[in-house]
Write a protein that holds these residues in place. Structure first.
Motif, mmCIF file in Angstrom:
data_model
loop_
_atom_site.group_PDB
_atom_site.id
_atom_site.type_symbol
_atom_site.label_atom_id
_atom_site.label_comp_id
_atom_site.label_asym_id
_atom_site.label_seq_id
_atom_site.Cartn_x
_atom_site.Cartn_y
_atom_site.Cartn_z
ATOM 1 N N MET A 1 0.822 -1.198 0.000
ATOM 2 C CA MET A 1 0.000 0.000 0.000
ATOM 3 C C MET A 1 0.867 1.263 0.000
ATOM 4 O O MET A 1 0.555 2.231 -0.678
ATOM 5 C CB MET A 1 -0.923 -0.029 1.222
ATOM 6 N N SER A 2 1.950 1.207 0.769
ATOM 7 C CA SER A 2 2.858 2.344 0.835
ATOM 8 C C SER A 2 3.481 2.626 -0.530
ATOM 9 O O SER A 2 3.599 3.778 -0.937
ATOM 10 C CB SER A 2 3.946 2.057 1.868
ATOM 11 N N LEU A 3 3.861 1.566 -1.239
ATOM 12 C CA LEU A 3 4.453 1.727 -2.566
ATOM 13 C C LEU A 3 3.440 2.320 -3.544
ATOM 14 O O LEU A 3 3.784 3.177 -4.360
ATOM 15 C CB LEU A 3 4.974 0.380 -3.075
ATOM 16 N N LEU A 4 2.201 1.906 -3.448
ATOM 17 C CA LEU A 4 1.155 2.450 -4.321
ATOM 18 C C LEU A 4 0.968 3.943 -4.078
ATOM 19 O O LEU A 4 0.843 4.724 -5.028
ATOM 20 C CB LEU A 4 -0.168 1.714 -4.092
ATOM 21 N N LEU A 5 0.974 4.363 -2.821
ATOM 22 C CA LEU A 5 0.848 5.783 -2.494
ATOM 23 C C LEU A 5 1.992 6.589 -3.094
ATOM 24 O O LEU A 5 1.781 7.670 -3.653
ATOM 25 C CB LEU A 5 0.788 5.988 -0.978
ATOM 26 N N LYS A 6 3.213 6.053 -3.011
ATOM 27 C CA LYS A 6 4.375 6.737 -3.579
ATOM 28 C C LYS A 6 4.241 6.863 -5.094
ATOM 29 O O LYS A 6 4.566 7.906 -5.670
ATOM 30 C CB LYS A 6 5.651 5.991 -3.204
ATOM 31 N N CYS A 7 3.759 5.812 -5.740
ATOM 32 C CA CYS A 7 3.551 5.857 -7.193
ATOM 33 C C CYS A 7 2.493 6.893 -7.561
ATOM 34 O O CYS A 7 2.637 7.617 -8.547
ATOM 35 C CB CYS A 7 3.132 4.484 -7.704
ATOM 36 N N LEU A 8 1.432 6.973 -6.783
ATOM 37 C CA LEU A 8 0.378 7.941 -7.048
ATOM 38 C C LEU A 8 0.880 9.375 -6.890
ATOM 39 O O LEU A 8 0.494 10.259 -7.662
ATOM 40 C CB LEU A 8 -0.826 7.690 -6.137
ATOM 41 N N LEU A 9 1.733 9.610 -5.915
ATOM 42 C CA LEU A 9 2.315 10.942 -5.748
ATOM 43 C C LEU A 9 3.160 11.335 -6.962
ATOM 44 O O LEU A 9 3.070 12.457 -7.447
ATOM 45 C CB LEU A 9 3.179 11.004 -4.480
ATOM 46 N N GLY A 10 3.954 10.397 -7.450
ATOM 47 C CA GLY A 10 4.762 10.667 -8.634
ATOM 48 C C GLY A 10 3.901 10.931 -9.862
ATOM 49 O O GLY A 10 4.154 11.854 -10.633
ATOM 50 N N ALA A 11 2.852 10.127 -10.024
ATOM 51 C CA ALA A 11 1.945 10.312 -11.159
ATOM 52 C C ALA A 11 1.218 11.650 -11.061
ATOM 53 O O ALA A 11 1.014 12.331 -12.083
ATOM 54 C CB ALA A 11 0.942 9.160 -11.218
ATOM 55 N N ALA A 12 0.853 12.042 -9.869
ATOM 56 C CA ALA A 12 0.178 13.336 -9.682
ATOM 57 C C ALA A 12 1.105 14.484 -10.068
ATOM 58 O O ALA A 12 0.674 15.450 -10.714
ATOM 59 C CB ALA A 12 -0.292 13.487 -8.234
#
Length: 109
Positions: free
Chosen positions: A1-12
């Protein structure tokens, strides 16, 4: 879940850059990469897994890492009117790599 959040921040961040580049204030897109998205992630991880002194060292190294970024930006600025875009970005990236190598050598000396 933590990795997904980091990916979403980068995509944003990429999405914001793309949207800003289409506005009349396109130059603001150059400010977005300096928003501390990844620094926040790095500092949180270092701050939770290591000591406060290590967090301070990480912050100081982050400050020093602005030097290779400045080399990159100066290269883009200086080459943008002289070379095609791909060549400009390639040379600027190589300049960043060289400056980052010098920083790492100096930091570890």
């Amino acid at each position: 879940m933590s990795l997904l959040l980091k990916c979403l921040l980068g995509a944003a961040a990429v999405l914001v850059i793309a949207l800003l580049s289409k506005t009349r204030n396109f130059y603001i897109a150059g400010l977005v990469p300096l928003f501390p998205t990844f620094a926040l992630i790095a500092h949180y991880i270092v701050g939770t897994e290591r000591s406060a002194a290590d967090l301070r060292t990480t912050a100081l190294f982050g400050l020093a890492s602005l030097l290779p970024y400045a080399v990159y930006l100066l290269a883009v600025y200086g080459l943008a009117l002289r070379l095609p875009l791909g060549a400009t970005l390639a040379v600027a990236t190589l300049a960043w790599c060289a400056a980052a190598g010098v920083l790492l050598l100096a930091w570890n000396a």
